[in-house]
Design a protein around this motif. Structure first.
Motif, PDB file in Angstrom:
ATOM      1  N   PHE A  54       1.502 -36.033  29.471  1.00 50.33           N
ATOM      2  CA  PHE A  54       1.610 -37.242  30.278  1.00 50.33           C
ATOM      3  C   PHE A  54       0.892 -37.196  31.614  1.00 50.33           C
ATOM      4  O   PHE A  54       0.762 -38.225  32.272  1.00 50.33           O
ATOM      5  CB  PHE A  54       3.090 -37.588  30.501  1.00 50.33           C
ATOM      6  N   ASP A  55       0.384 -36.042  32.022  1.00 54.63           N
ATOM      7  CA  ASP A  55      -0.201 -35.930  33.352  1.00 54.63           C
ATOM      8  C   ASP A  55      -1.719 -35.718  33.324  1.00 54.63           C
ATOM      9  O   ASP A  55      -2.303 -35.225  34.284  1.00 54.63           O
ATOM     10  CB  ASP A  55       0.481 -34.805  34.139  1.00 54.63           C
ATOM     11  N   TRP A  56      -2.343 -36.118  32.241  1.00 55.69           N
ATOM     12  CA  TRP A  56      -3.796 -35.995  32.107  1.00 55.69           C
ATOM     13  C   TRP A  56      -4.256 -37.028  31.080  1.00 55.69           C
ATOM     14  O   TRP A  56      -3.444 -37.621  30.394  1.00 55.69           O
ATOM     15  CB  TRP A  56      -4.201 -34.575  31.703  1.00 55.69           C
ATOM     16  N   THR A  57      -5.555 -37.252  30.998  1.00 58.38           N
ATOM     17  CA  THR A  57      -6.089 -38.219  30.036  1.00 58.38           C
ATOM     18  C   THR A  57      -7.311 -37.658  29.329  1.00 58.38           C
ATOM     19  O   THR A  57      -7.990 -36.766  29.841  1.00 58.38           O
ATOM     20  CB  THR A  57      -6.491 -39.545  30.717  1.00 58.38           C
ATOM     21  N   LEU A  58      -7.541 -38.198  28.163  1.00 59.68           N
ATOM     22  CA  LEU A  58      -8.789 -37.954  27.436  1.00 59.68           C
ATOM     23  C   LEU A  58      -9.770 -39.028  27.875  1.00 59.68           C
ATOM     24  O   LEU A  58      -9.391 -40.190  28.071  1.00 59.68           O
ATOM     25  CB  LEU A  58      -8.546 -38.043  25.928  1.00 59.68           C
ATOM     26  N   ASP A  59     -11.039 -38.670  28.026  1.00 57.72           N
ATOM     27  CA  ASP A  59     -12.017 -39.686  28.436  1.00 57.72           C
ATOM     28  C   ASP A  59     -12.433 -40.518  27.219  1.00 57.72           C
ATOM     29  O   ASP A  59     -12.058 -40.218  26.079  1.00 57.72           O
ATOM     30  CB  ASP A  59     -13.203 -39.063  29.171  1.00 57.72           C
ATOM     31  N   ALA A  67     -11.011 -30.179  27.398  1.00 53.51           N
ATOM     32  CA  ALA A  67      -9.922 -30.702  28.228  1.00 53.51           C
ATOM     33  C   ALA A  67      -9.064 -29.590  28.829  1.00 53.51           C
ATOM     34  O   ALA A  67      -8.213 -29.862  29.682  1.00 53.51           O
ATOM     35  CB  ALA A  67      -9.050 -31.642  27.391  1.00 53.51           C
ATOM     36  N   ARG A  91      -1.658 -36.414  23.104  1.00 59.71           N
ATOM     37  CA  ARG A  91      -2.214 -37.284  24.147  1.00 59.71           C
ATOM     38  C   ARG A  91      -2.937 -38.481  23.539  1.00 59.71           C
ATOM     39  O   ARG A  91      -2.876 -39.590  24.063  1.00 59.71           O
ATOM     40  CB  ARG A  91      -3.159 -36.489  25.060  1.00 59.71           C
ATOM     41  N   TRP A  92      -3.617 -38.265  22.418  1.00 59.77           N
ATOM     42  CA  TRP A  92      -4.286 -39.371  21.726  1.00 59.77           C
ATOM     43  C   TRP A  92      -3.260 -40.451  21.397  1.00 59.77           C
ATOM     44  O   TRP A  92      -3.502 -41.633  21.636  1.00 59.77           O
ATOM     45  CB  TRP A  92      -4.992 -38.852  20.473  1.00 59.77           C
ATOM     46  N   GLN A  94      -2.114 -42.208  24.637  1.00 56.92           N
ATOM     47  CA  GLN A  94      -3.151 -43.094  25.164  1.00 56.92           C
ATOM     48  C   GLN A  94      -3.321 -44.343  24.324  1.00 56.92           C
ATOM     49  O   GLN A  94      -3.710 -45.390  24.832  1.00 56.92           O
ATOM     50  CB  GLN A  94      -4.481 -42.345  25.308  1.00 56.92           C
ATOM     51  N   LYS A  95      -3.038 -44.254  23.050  1.00 58.68           N
ATOM     52  CA  LYS A  95      -3.101 -45.421  22.166  1.00 58.68           C
ATOM     53  C   LYS A  95      -1.877 -46.313  22.323  1.00 58.68           C
ATOM     54  O   LYS A  95      -1.827 -47.410  21.785  1.00 58.68           O
ATOM     55  CB  LYS A  95      -3.232 -44.997  20.700  1.00 58.68           C
ATOM     56  N   MET A 149     -11.886 -39.789  23.201  1.00 63.90           N
ATOM     57  CA  MET A 149     -11.079 -40.701  22.372  1.00 63.90           C
ATOM     58  C   MET A 149     -11.902 -41.219  21.196  1.00 63.90           C
ATOM     59  O   MET A 149     -11.411 -41.288  20.063  1.00 63.90           O
ATOM     60  CB  MET A 149     -10.545 -41.870  23.210  1.00 63.90           C
TER      61      MET A 149
END
Length: 116
Positions: free
Chosen positions: A87-92, A51, A61-62, A65-66, A96
């Motif tokens: 806050f400006d990106w995500t885990l796929d 990432a 981030r986990w 996202q949860k 996850m």
């Protein structure tokens, strides 16, 4: 209503969390960063490297996202800035799932031993 629970990829108690969420209770993650003890875990490091983030950012981030309330603790400005950059990106979905799988029977047994 907010309930503060220890929740992170190593202690992800889905049934407990689902129950509280079904009752309208928001979850604040206590020990989201595991006091730094998971920063060198191979899965966390692999996800962080892929990432382009730090292990702390991946764990934070986990939580985000949860849908958990994520309030990390630090007294150092650089860590505060690092911890806030989730806050400006995500885990796929694959990342996850890898993190979700880190809760083991040993982690659950330790939790039960400490808190029951």
């Amino acid at each position: 209503v907010v309930n503060q629970l220890e929740v992170n990829p190593f202690l992800y108690r889905k049934n407990t969390l689902t129950f509280f969420e079904s009752q309208g209770v928001k979850i604040q993650s206590y020990r989201a960063l595991r006091d730094g003890k998971a920063f060198d875990h191979p899965v966390v490091v692999q996800v962080a490297t892929a990432a382009g983030k730090t292990p702390a950012q991946v764990l934070g981030r986990w939580c985000v996202q949860k849908g958990f309330i994520y309030i990390p603790k630090s007294v150092k400005r650089e860590r505060m800035e690092e911890n806030a950059a989730v806050f400006d990106w995500t885990l796929d979905a694959t990342q996850m799932a890898k993190l979700d799988s880190l809760t083991s029977e040993a982690h659950l047994a330790t939790f039960k031993e400490l808190y029951r």
